[in-house]
Enzyme design. Structure first.
Site, PDB file in Angstrom:
ATOM      1  CB  CYS A  99      -0.928  -0.033   1.219  1.00 54.38           C
ATOM      2  SG  CYS A  99      -1.843   1.464   1.492  1.00 54.38           S
ATOM      3  CG  HIS A 155      -0.921   3.648   4.706  1.00 53.64           C
ATOM      4  ND1 HIS A 155      -1.055   2.318   4.366  1.00 53.64           N
ATOM      5  CD2 HIS A 155      -0.181   3.656   5.851  1.00 53.64           C
ATOM      6  CE1 HIS A 155      -0.413   1.559   5.241  1.00 53.64           C
ATOM      7  NE2 HIS A 155       0.125   2.357   6.159  1.00 53.64           N
TER       8      HIS A 155
END
Length: 498
Positions: A99, A155
């Site tokens: 990610c 993130h």
């Protein structure tokens, strides 16, 4: 609830009098640019001939390669399927295997090995983030006159506000900062991770539906005369596998509860995509909006990469016919579901040339007529003509990743996977003949193997040290002494635990 109610597909133009972007561009220069753009099928497209589009960039989280309708799945994704049917299906679109690295590559146009984000993801306890010296895509587009908004997951750094979206080029941010949250409680490890701009907010609701509603609100309030870059970054279908019951009820024939919840998460996301497209239609913006859709990596097939929470049972994502999944450098971890759709500008069909997520910054900047010289040395390439006209992709090499423990590289049809640490492992695949990576040809093609290993070594010499290792070492060395009560130790010994 009827099928029509569940899966919004109405595309009737809005007649409310809201200004259409083409109306706004009806001056002579804008009109000529729009006409030039319509000739895309008759001659090669050039970025300067295309009116600057609105950009809806949809990133989904851990979606399996096989888990969309247009790849043959039983998971219901009619809105995404329609985008794929009417646009270009990007058949060799690559990301990083995890990610944080993928999101960093998208934002910078540079491989994460350049700035230390190539290993792992930023954990909840991580103190680091995407280097503030990097010039990011929203900054580039904002400088070119775009309104920039992130709705969804970030993130790329949470411990220091300097890493947050509003400090990195986004005019607006709504969503979580970390990688994994409870989809109903909006919490990570019991702590709320839900923000509007720089302020924490607490509100009820399922995160996927909240993202869709907020994106729709922004579109309804947006002036179509100003180009919009909306980064719609869903948390679905990342663990934990949670979904509203009304979506689970769509899958009475799926017995496995994990697979049922996973499929429900995807269908909910698909519904929100349809509602956002409807909002663009109502505002008269849809015909002038480029939609990019892809996953941040392949579906999760190993519990090592399932997230920070425990996951029971078999992992539900499917990446068929690709090998392995999230967290690995095999095709199942890095080649992802992807499409591009822009009515009248991108013909329906498939694009088979290699592309990497780093290519999106120069490609979108070209369409936006944005300056990128100050962004430094990019790894990305402008692949617009490959998407829009079917021309060959300029990309001949893909760097899957380079880190101290492993590396992988694609050169044309050839792919090298190399793990030099003990026990060592080296594999060479012909992806044209063997996209599932079943046959290792390293013993039969020694010259090709040697060339690609030399290239990996050359790239490794310039990589930045992984920040993940430094953070993990600091956290371990600064942690308090780990002790167990005498009773706990005796109980563990009695139970045969190590």
């Amino acid at each position: 609830m009827t099928q029509t109610e569940r899966f919004p597909t109405d595309t009737t133009p809005d007649l409310s009098g809201h200004p259409n972007r083409r109306d706004v561009l009806a001056g002579s220069a804008g009109f000529l640019a729009a006409i030039a753009g319509l000739s895309i099928l008759a001659q090669p497209a050039r970025a300067q001939e295309v009116a600057r589009p609105h950009i809806l960039y949809i990133l989904v989280d851990d979606l399996g390669y096989a888990d969309v309708g247009f790849h043959g799945s039983d998971v219901k994704t009619p809105n995404v399927d329609r985008l794929a049917a009417e646009g270009s299906r990007l058949m060799q679109f690559y990301t990083q295997p995890l990610c944080t690295p993928t999101r960093a590559a998208l934002m910078t146009g540079r491989y994460p090995m350049r700035y230390g984000l190539q290993t792992g993801v930023i954990p909840s306890g991580g103190r680091y983030g995407l280097d503030t010296a990097e010039v990011l895509l929203p900054q580039v587009l904002k400088e070119a006159g775009y309104r920039t908004a992130l709705v969804g997951k970030w993130h790329l750094g949470h411990a220091d506000q300097k890493y947050w979206p509003r400090q990195r080029g986004f005019d607006y941010f709504y969503g979580p900062l970390v990688g994994e949250i409870d989809h109903f409680k909006h919490e990570a490890h019991g702590i709320t991770d839900w923000y509007r701009d720089n302020e924490m907010v607490k509100e009820p609701g399922y995160d996927t539906e909240l993202f869709g509603a907020d994106a729709i609100r922004l579109i309804e309030e947006h002036d179509p005369a100003t180009p919009l870059y909306m980064y719609l970054s869903f948390t679905a279908p990342h663990t934990p596998y949670q979904a509203p019951d009304k979506y689970k009820d769509l899958y009475p024939d799926i017995a496995d509860e994990g697979r049922k919840a996973y499929a429900a998460m995807i269908s909910c996301m698909d519904d929100q995509v349809g509602l956002v497209l409807q909002a663009l239609e109502r505002r008269g913006m849809r015909e002038d909006t480029l939609v990019i859709f892809h996953s941040d990596n392949g579906g999760t097939r190993s519990k090592m990469f399932a997230g920070e929470g425990a996951v029971a049972g078999e992992l539900p994502p499917r990446n068929d016919p690709l090998r392995e999944g999230k967290g690995t450098l095999y095709e199942g971890g890095t080649r992802v579901v992807a499409l591009a759709n822009w009515p009248g500008r991108i013909p329906a069909g498939e694009t088979h040339g290699m592309m990497h997520v780093v290519d999106m910054l120069p490609t979108l900047a070209g369409l936006a007529q944005a300056e990128i010289a100050h962004a430094g040395q990019l790894d990305g390439m402008d692949v617009w003509q490959a998407i829009a006209t079917g021309q060959a992709s300029p990309r001949e090499e893909v760097v899957y990743n380079i880190e101290p423990t492993q590396g992988a590289l694609r050169d044309g049809k050839w792919k090298l996977y190399w793990q030099p640490i003990l026990p060592p492992k080296v594999e060479l695949f012909d992806l044209e003949a063997d996209p599932s990576e079943t046959t290792d040809l390293s013993g039969k093609e020694p010259d090709q193997l040697a060339r690609m290993q030399a290239r990996v070594i050359d790239l490794a010499r310039s990589m930045a040290p992984p920040l993940f290792y430094a953070n993990a070492l600091h956290t371990t060395l600064s942690a308090p002494l780990a002790t167990a009560a005498p009773g706990d130790l005796l109980n563990a010994m009695a139970q045969g635990e190590d």
